[in-house]
Enzyme design. Structure first.
Site, PDB file in Angstrom:
ATOM      1  N   GLU A  47      27.762   3.866  70.715  1.00  0.00           N
ATOM      2  CA  GLU A  47      28.681   2.808  70.324  1.00  0.00           C
ATOM      3  C   GLU A  47      28.646   2.643  68.809  1.00  0.00           C
ATOM      4  O   GLU A  47      27.584   2.419  68.230  1.00  0.00           O
ATOM      5  CB  GLU A  47      28.316   1.468  70.973  1.00  0.00           C
ATOM      6  CG  GLU A  47      29.313   0.365  70.593  1.00  0.00           C
ATOM      7  CD  GLU A  47      28.836  -1.049  70.900  1.00  0.00           C
ATOM      8  OE1 GLU A  47      29.633  -1.981  70.667  1.00  0.00           O
ATOM      9  OE2 GLU A  47      27.694  -1.229  71.345  1.00  0.00           O
ATOM     10  N   ASP A  72      24.880   0.868  63.644  1.00  0.00           N
ATOM     11  CA  ASP A  72      25.349  -0.168  62.717  1.00  0.00           C
ATOM     12  C   ASP A  72      24.475  -0.095  61.475  1.00  0.00           C
ATOM     13  O   ASP A  72      23.346   0.399  61.531  1.00  0.00           O
ATOM     14  CB  ASP A  72      25.257  -1.561  63.355  1.00  0.00           C
ATOM     15  CG  ASP A  72      26.249  -2.545  62.753  1.00  0.00           C
ATOM     16  OD1 ASP A  72      26.074  -2.921  61.571  1.00  0.00           O
ATOM     17  OD2 ASP A  72      27.203  -2.948  63.438  1.00  0.00           O
ATOM     18  N   ASP A 121      36.203  -3.122  61.853  1.00  0.00           N
ATOM     19  CA  ASP A 121      37.002  -3.737  60.790  1.00  0.00           C
ATOM     20  C   ASP A 121      38.349  -3.019  60.735  1.00  0.00           C
ATOM     21  O   ASP A 121      38.400  -1.786  60.635  1.00  0.00           O
ATOM     22  CB  ASP A 121      36.263  -3.576  59.456  1.00  0.00           C
ATOM     23  CG  ASP A 121      36.877  -4.406  58.340  1.00  0.00           C
ATOM     24  OD1 ASP A 121      38.120  -4.499  58.285  1.00  0.00           O
ATOM     25  OD2 ASP A 121      36.122  -4.941  57.509  1.00  0.00           O
ATOM     26  N   ASP A 157      41.034  -6.270  68.994  1.00  0.00           N
ATOM     27  CA  ASP A 157      41.984  -7.376  69.132  1.00  0.00           C
ATOM     28  C   ASP A 157      43.134  -7.209  68.163  1.00  0.00           C
ATOM     29  O   ASP A 157      44.138  -7.915  68.258  1.00  0.00           O
ATOM     30  CB  ASP A 157      41.288  -8.706  68.841  1.00  0.00           C
ATOM     31  CG  ASP A 157      40.917  -8.798  67.363  1.00  0.00           C
ATOM     32  OD1 ASP A 157      40.118  -7.947  66.915  1.00  0.00           O
ATOM     33  OD2 ASP A 157      41.421  -9.683  66.659  1.00  0.00           O
TER      34      ASP A 157
END
Length: 220
Positions: A47, A72, A121, A157
């Site tokens: 991920e 990350d 982002d 989103d």
């Protein structure tokens, strides 16, 4: 730096499920995730932009016979997922602290079975296109790292980023779109994710934002 962050960084340094600069495996993990980190041959699912690791850990709970790696750069975020996985004894969950543009320095060709890109982002300005995790630059980097017929999942989103990504992958001859929806939680695919939501997904959903989802694979 706050005392809380210092404590978290120290715990990341001690936790074997975190691979980061300064640890011996950081320089040698490429091509060795199965043998060294997980000590099994189960499929590896990665991920990107995992944040606090809610999705990586959630998948690890659901699929004990697969290995999951959250990537990350923020150590304080990774700490949360790392600590949760440790507390729950999820030996199939690990975290890699690095910039995503360096992903090919940590995975060998075909080492990844599936890839998740979750709520990255959007970088909406035209001049920032190369920074989008679904831009041609990044897609070209992912391609050799993913096994043949391996799936790529993308959730966001952001309508602009989703439409950009969908148009891009549909235009490429080396990519086959498997499925997509502009309203994930009203689609027949929602149950495939076992109700696992990231922190940002919860925030966006509560604001009434529709979640978009795309699944595709490299074929050429």
């Amino acid at each position: 730096m706050s005392r809380k962050k210092l404590v978290r960084f120290a715990q990341n340094e001690a936790n074997p499920n975190v691979i980061q600069a300064g640890k011996p495996l950081f320089e040698s993990i490429k091509g060795n995730w199965h043998e060294v980190q997980f000590q099994n041959s189960n499929p590896i699912v990665v991920e990107l932009a995992c944040g606090r690791g809610e999705f990586t850990v959630g998948l690890g709970r659901e699929y004990p016979h697969q290995n999951f790696i959250g990537v990350d750069i923020k150590g304080s975020r990774i700490w949360k997922g790392s600590s949760t996985a440790t507390a729950e004894g999820l030996n199939n969950v690990s975290f890699l602290r690095t910039q995503i543009q360096n992903l090919d320095q940590f995975f060998a060709e075909g080492e990844i079975a599936e890839l998740w890109i979750t709520f990255p982002d959007p970088f909406p300005r035209d001049g920032d296109e190369k920074r989008r995790l679904t831009s041609p630059k990044f897609l070209d980097m992912y391609k050799p790292l993913i096994q043949k017929q391996g799936l790529v999942h993308f959730k966001t989103d952001n309508t602009g980023l989703f439409d950009y990504t969908l148009e891009l992958v549909q235009s490429r001859e080396d990519i086959q779109v498997i499925a997509f929806t502009h309203d994930f939680y009203q689609s027949e695919m929602k149950d495939d994710h076992h109700g696992i939501k990231t922190r940002y997904e919860k925030i966006f959903s509560e604001k009434g934002e529709k979640i978009k989802y795309l699944k595709f694979q490299f074929i050429g």
